[in-house]
Design a protein around this motif. Structure first.
Motif, PDB file in Angstrom:
ATOM      1  N   SER A  14       0.809  -1.222   0.000  1.00  0.00           N
ATOM      2  CA  SER A  14       0.000   0.000   0.000  1.00  0.00           C
ATOM      3  C   SER A  14       0.841   1.270   0.000  1.00  0.00           C
ATOM      4  CB  SER A  14      -0.907   0.020   1.236  1.00  0.00           C
ATOM      5  OG  SER A  14      -0.139   0.264   2.413  1.00  0.00           O
ATOM      6  N   THR A  21      -7.668   3.264   6.852  1.00  0.00           N
ATOM      7  CA  THR A  21      -8.568   2.574   5.925  1.00  0.00           C
ATOM      8  C   THR A  21      -8.075   2.665   4.490  1.00  0.00           C
ATOM      9  OG1 THR A  21     -10.459   2.959   7.380  1.00  0.00           O
ATOM     10  CG2 THR A  21     -10.935   2.457   5.075  1.00  0.00           C
ATOM     11  N   THR A  22      -7.584   3.830   4.098  1.00  0.00           N
ATOM     12  CA  THR A  22      -7.052   3.988   2.746  1.00  0.00           C
ATOM     13  C   THR A  22      -5.870   3.065   2.528  1.00  0.00           C
ATOM     14  OG1 THR A  22      -7.788   6.289   2.663  1.00  0.00           O
ATOM     15  CG2 THR A  22      -6.091   5.623   1.091  1.00  0.00           C
ATOM     16  N   ARG A  24      -5.240   0.253   4.077  1.00  0.00           N
ATOM     17  CA  ARG A  24      -5.685  -1.147   4.092  1.00  0.00           C
ATOM     18  C   ARG A  24      -6.386  -1.533   2.793  1.00  0.00           C
ATOM     19  NH1 ARG A  24     -10.310  -4.026   6.236  1.00  0.00           N
ATOM     20  NH2 ARG A  24      -9.676  -6.108   6.926  1.00  0.00           N
ATOM     21  N   GLN A  25      -7.033  -0.583   2.146  1.00  0.00           N
ATOM     22  CA  GLN A  25      -7.877  -0.908   0.997  1.00  0.00           C
ATOM     23  C   GLN A  25      -7.294  -0.504  -0.356  1.00  0.00           C
ATOM     24  OE1 GLN A  25     -11.856   0.582   1.640  1.00  0.00           O
ATOM     25  NE2 GLN A  25     -12.100  -0.530   3.571  1.00  0.00           N
ATOM     26  N   THR A  26      -6.096   0.073  -0.381  1.00  0.00           N
ATOM     27  CA  THR A  26      -5.562   0.588  -1.646  1.00  0.00           C
ATOM     28  C   THR A  26      -4.125   0.136  -1.862  1.00  0.00           C
ATOM     29  OG1 THR A  26      -6.913   2.568  -1.322  1.00  0.00           O
ATOM     30  CG2 THR A  26      -5.242   2.643  -3.048  1.00  0.00           C
ATOM     31  N   SER A 117      -5.034  -3.792  -8.187  1.00  0.00           N
ATOM     32  CA  SER A 117      -6.458  -3.836  -7.850  1.00  0.00           C
ATOM     33  C   SER A 117      -6.810  -5.080  -7.033  1.00  0.00           C
ATOM     34  CB  SER A 117      -7.310  -3.780  -9.114  1.00  0.00           C
ATOM     35  OG  SER A 117      -7.076  -4.911  -9.934  1.00  0.00           O
ATOM     36  N   TYR A 120      -6.814  -5.466  -2.197  1.00  0.00           N
ATOM     37  CA  TYR A 120      -7.872  -5.575  -1.195  1.00  0.00           C
ATOM     38  C   TYR A 120      -9.084  -6.327  -1.717  1.00  0.00           C
ATOM     39  CZ  TYR A 120     -11.461  -4.132   2.172  1.00  0.00           C
ATOM     40  OH  TYR A 120     -12.470  -4.129   3.097  1.00  0.00           O
ATOM     41  N   SER A 121      -9.499  -6.046  -2.955  1.00  0.00           N
ATOM     42  CA  SER A 121     -10.746  -6.628  -3.483  1.00  0.00           C
ATOM     43  C   SER A 121     -10.658  -8.138  -3.658  1.00  0.00           C
ATOM     44  CB  SER A 121     -11.105  -5.975  -4.827  1.00  0.00           C
ATOM     45  OG  SER A 121     -10.111  -6.246  -5.797  1.00  0.00           O
ATOM     46  N   TYR A 125     -11.532 -12.014   3.499  1.00  0.00           N
ATOM     47  CA  TYR A 125     -11.259 -12.070   4.937  1.00  0.00           C
ATOM     48  C   TYR A 125     -12.238 -12.990   5.672  1.00  0.00           C
ATOM     49  CZ  TYR A 125      -8.127  -8.052   4.413  1.00  0.00           C
ATOM     50  OH  TYR A 125      -7.101  -7.222   4.061  1.00  0.00           O
ATOM     51  N   ASP A 169      -4.490  -6.146  10.137  1.00  0.00           N
ATOM     52  CA  ASP A 169      -5.035  -6.309   8.789  1.00  0.00           C
ATOM     53  C   ASP A 169      -6.242  -7.241   8.813  1.00  0.00           C
ATOM     54  OD1 ASP A 169      -5.541  -6.481   6.105  1.00  0.00           O
ATOM     55  OD2 ASP A 169      -3.530  -7.091   5.514  1.00  0.00           O
ATOM     56  N   ASP A 172      -8.879  -5.874  11.068  1.00  0.00           N
ATOM     57  CA  ASP A 172      -9.339  -4.525  10.724  1.00  0.00           C
ATOM     58  C   ASP A 172      -9.323  -3.622  11.958  1.00  0.00           C
ATOM     59  OD1 ASP A 172     -10.292  -2.370   9.313  1.00  0.00           O
ATOM     60  OD2 ASP A 172     -12.368  -3.086   9.198  1.00  0.00           O
TER      61      ASP A 172
END
Length: 237
Positions: A14, A21-22, A24-26, A117, A120-121, A125, A169, A172
């Motif tokens: 990342s 959050t950014t 963790r998700q990007t 991409s 995270y997607s 989990y 992670d 969360d």
């Protein structure tokens, strides 16, 4: 015990981001089929330093084509294996670097490179493939036992996994204290590294004996009947 090398393997990062959050998700980078002798592949980092607090996540993805053993066998003792290095670390040093294996949906049919991409997607989990595991800083083979859910997915012909840091992670959960947990791997075959692999016991199901000197595991059919449907031959069990 049979083993299957990862068809595709790599890690995502990342970078250092000022929002939990950014971060963790990007993902911002994806490294495929690394060959380095000391690569940080999975982890969590946060530090306030002299400015704003930043967070960083890394995740280790591997995909395995299990079609050779996905039918006609009972699979047990399934493990995920890689060569760890002594750089694996946890700060503050009173902690253990703790990780967990979960389901991945990245890397196609074990034939597609990881992308940013996927970071995270493509991490499921909700589907854990292992318990949380404390790693040590010692170099050498590392093996994580995979659970019955992983064995069930193995039977689909594909097993795709991702190793994530457990406490922040997977859970969360943010941290307002400086900390770092990193797992390192050696992929360099010239310095005792290797491609990650899964290993397991595979027992052929159905007819359990050899026929005319042919090993049972090499027999698929007898006079067009699948061997898995045969309980005896000419009345002999």
């Amino acid at each position: 015990m049979p083993k299957i090398d990862a068809g595709k393997y790599g890690y995502g990062n990342s970078g250092n981001v000022t929002n939990f959050t950014t971060a963790r998700q990007t993902g911002i980078t994806a490294t495929n089929q690394p060959t380095a002798a000391n690569s940080v592949v999975s982890g969590f980092f946060t530090n306030a330093g002299k400015g704003a607090r930043t967070w960083r996540f890394m995740r280790f993805f591997c995909a395995f084509d299990t079609s050779s053993y996905s039918s006609g066998y009972t699979i047990s003792n399934l493990t995920f294996n890689w060569r760890e290095t002594s750089s694996t670390m946890c700060s503050p040093t009173i902690c253990f670097p703790t990780f967990i294996i979960v389901k991945s949906t990245a890397q196609g049919s074990a034939d597609t490179d990881l992308t940013t991409s996927d970071f995270y997607s493509s991490v499921d989990y909700s589907t854990a493939y292992s318990s949380s595991v404390n790693l040590t800083s010692g170099a050498g083979d590392t093996s994580i036992s995979l659970n019955a859910t992983a064995v069930t997915d193995f039977a689909s012909g594909l097993l795709k996994v991702v190793m994530v840091q457990y406490g922040n992670d997977y859970s969360d959960t943010t941290s307002t204290s400086n900390m770092q947990q990193d797992a390192y791997a050696n992929f360099d075959s010239g310095s005792s590294g290797y491609v990650p692999y899964i290993q397991f016991d595979a027992v052929a199901s159905g007819w359990e004996n050899d026929i005319n000197g042919v090993v049972n595991s090499n027999i698929q059919r007898i006079y067009p009947i699948p061997v898995t449907n045969i309980e005896n031959v000419v009345g002999v069990e």
